[in-house]
Design an enzyme around this catalytic site. Structure first.
Site, short mmCIF file in Angstrom:
data_model
loop_
_atom_site.label_atom_id
_atom_site.label_comp_id
_atom_site.label_asym_id
_atom_site.label_seq_id
_atom_site.Cartn_x
_atom_site.Cartn_y
_atom_site.Cartn_z
N GLU A 80 -32.24 -7.97 7.92
CA GLU A 80 -33.01 -7.18 6.96
C GLU A 80 -33.87 -8.12 6.12
O GLU A 80 -33.43 -9.23 5.77
CB GLU A 80 -32.06 -6.40 6.06
CG GLU A 80 -32.75 -5.51 5.04
CD GLU A 80 -31.76 -4.82 4.10
OE1 GLU A 80 -32.11 -3.77 3.54
OE2 GLU A 80 -30.63 -5.35 3.94
N LYS A 179 -34.00 3.32 6.16
CA LYS A 179 -32.75 3.11 5.44
C LYS A 179 -32.53 4.23 4.43
O LYS A 179 -33.40 4.55 3.62
CB LYS A 179 -32.79 1.76 4.71
CG LYS A 179 -31.49 1.38 4.01
CD LYS A 179 -31.62 0.00 3.39
CE LYS A 179 -30.35 -0.43 2.67
NZ LYS A 179 -30.50 -1.77 2.04
N CYS A 212 -27.55 -2.54 6.24
CA CYS A 212 -26.90 -3.11 5.05
C CYS A 212 -26.04 -2.13 4.27
O CYS A 212 -24.95 -1.77 4.72
CB CYS A 212 -27.97 -3.75 4.16
SG CYS A 212 -27.30 -5.04 3.05
#
Length: 501
Positions: A80, A179, A212
């Site tokens: 990321e 995300k 993440c």
């Protein structure tokens, strides 16, 4: 004169095709990248200046991708933020963004770069995949125009998403993921309207992807594995390590074991921000991992995995995490319990005062049971058994149930729960269990120096985490990390989309 070039081309194509024939295993790669960061500024740079920085990072990634392909890798995951870094405001990240189309458009940016407008980053990533005959997973930013008069549209007239993309071995865009669970510092990005559940099929299994902070929440992470039954999860991350339970290699390996899925985690590398820890993880343990807080170097990992781990003979049995713990009585009373804190969560602790024994500690509905035997009880090291059953409320709000054997920072009980990276006490045996109310529990064993313990422990079907033939290295923590998703409060993106409250 006989021209051999057509035949050489045909042979190369056949070799490439053979590489991706359906098989029982495949070779995975992840790259931990030292990101070249932009200068901090309140004034947006030009798109040309932004591309210069991104090309510098992609130069490094290109070398890693080529090396992975030369080692036989079918797919590589990069971290990321690896292409443009962080420290952005909403306005200053805009020059780094591209319009990323829906993969259904059937697009190879390497051969048609201008089809959807300027896309130099997507073009270069696509060519990296195509030229090396490898799937490439990368993190870039997506921008989508909207009507600013619509209430949900941001005032500047476009959405900005933290985005993962996947290009197949021909360079075609096959996946795009926005995300959903943004970390508290990601003010430059917008929340998607709904969690996206992104999968794609390959000759070597079914893949899913998220990013993440997503890993700590139900959507989309649990849906991908439990409902859509992906074989492998792709996980670009910029993970800041938090001892004793949330170091990258520790938690990501545990998540793979708890969810019984392959997991490819690529972390950024920045020692000043406690960022390191990448790995290739299988349901029965890590295949390769890397943790380095000593030097500022990138690192490539390559390892083989089962393509469809649920069909593998080594796939772990289903676990009833509370079966054993609910069948026994308390090992010890609570007269010696004392309060403590781990990462801002109020734990209940009890000290391990003897070289071997049995003890129990409870908090609310969670009782944690431990049987153990130390190789030697040292006077300068203290271990405790801890329990936490409650809502974590710091960088996000999510419900935890945790049973943990953990080393204190020093012999003062007030230091129990503080970060510690080294130990000297060895355990010849341990068995940890808990009366969990959730079926989502992740088993962690972390050794001195922040290292994993592959092959040194196992999870029994009745929920016990037990040592396997003893552990020769000193132990920092043995933990059962439970997530009770049903008890989570509504997340910020559910309460107010796009962060405009």
């Amino acid at each position: 004169m006989v021209c051999l070039y057509p035949y050489v081309s045909i042979i190369a194509s056949l070799l490439s095709a053979l590489k991706f024939c359906a098989s029982d295993s495949y070779v995975a790669a992840v790259y931990e990248h030292v990101v070249i960061l932009p200068d901090h500024t309140d004034i947006p740079v030009s798109p040309e200046e932004a591309l210069v920085l991104m090309n510098r990072n992609m130069d490094v990634l290109q070398t890693a991708i080529k090396a992975a392909a030369q080692q036989g890798a079918h797919i590589i995951v990069t971290p990321e933020d690896a292409i443009y870094g962080w420290n952005f405001k909403r306005e200053t990240i805009y020059p780094f963004l591209e319009d990323i189309p829906d993969p259904q458009v059937n697009w190879i940016p390497c051969t048609a770069p201008e089809r959807f407008g300027p896309a130099p980053v997507q073009e270069r990533l696509s060519c990296m995949a195509r030229n090396n005959s490898i799937y490439v997973v990368a993190s870039i930013g997506d921008k989508k125009a909207c009507n600013s008069s619509v209430p949900q549209c941001p005032r500047d007239g476009h959405y900005q998403y933290n985005t993962d993309v996947v290009f197949d071995s021909e360079g075609k865009l096959v996946a795009r993921y926005h995300k959903y669970n943004l970390f508290m510092m990601e003010k430059q990005f917008d929340y998607p309207k709904e969690p996206e559940v992104v999968t794609f099929d390959t000759p070597f299994g079914k893949f899913g992807i998220f990013t993440c902070f997503d890993i700590l929440f139900h959507d989309p992470a649990v849906i991908l594995v439990s409902k859509l039954q992906v074989d492998t999860v792709l996980f670009p991350t910029a993970w800041m390590n938090v001892l004793p339970h949330l170091t990258a290699i520790e938690f990501h390996s545990a998540w793979a074991m708890g969810m019984q899925v392959n997991f490819l985690a690529a972390n950024t590398h920045n020692t000043s921000m406690e960022m390191t820890g990448s790995g290739i993880y299988a349901p029965d343990g890590p295949r390769a991992f890397h943790y380095n807080m000593e030097t500022d170097d990138g690192h490539l990992l390559v390892a083989e995995l089962d393509s469809r781990p649920r069909l593998s003979a080594t796939h772990p049995a289903t676990v009833n995490w509370s079966s054993y713990a609910t069948s026994i009585k308390r090992f010890s009373s609570d007269e010696h319990d004392f309060p403590g804190v781990i990462f801002f969560d109020p734990f209940t602790f009890t000290e391990l005062t003897t070289p071997e024994g049995n003890c129990t500690v409870c908090q609310k509905d969670l009782c944690c049971h431990l049987s153990y035997r130390m190789a030697e009880k040292r006077k300068d090291e203290v271990y405790v058994l801890g329990a936490f059953d409650g809502l974590h409320v710091i960088e996000g709000k999510y419900y935890l149930q945790i049973c943990t054997l953990v080393k204190c920072k020093n012999s003062d009980l007030k230091t129990c729960g503080q970060p510690v990276a080294t130990a000297q006490t060895r355990f010849e045996a341990f068995s940890l269990s808990g009366t969990f109310g959730t079926k989502y529990v992740f088993p962690e064993v972390l050794l001195s120096g922040v290292q994993l313990a592959p092959g040194k422990f196992q999870v029994l079907s009745d929920g016990r985490l037990v040592s396997h033939h003893g552990i020769s290295e000193p132990v920092i923590t043995v933990t059962l990390f439970g997530r009770w998703y049903e008890k989570d409060p509504p997340q910020p993106q559910q309460a107010s989309l796009y962060g405009y409250i």
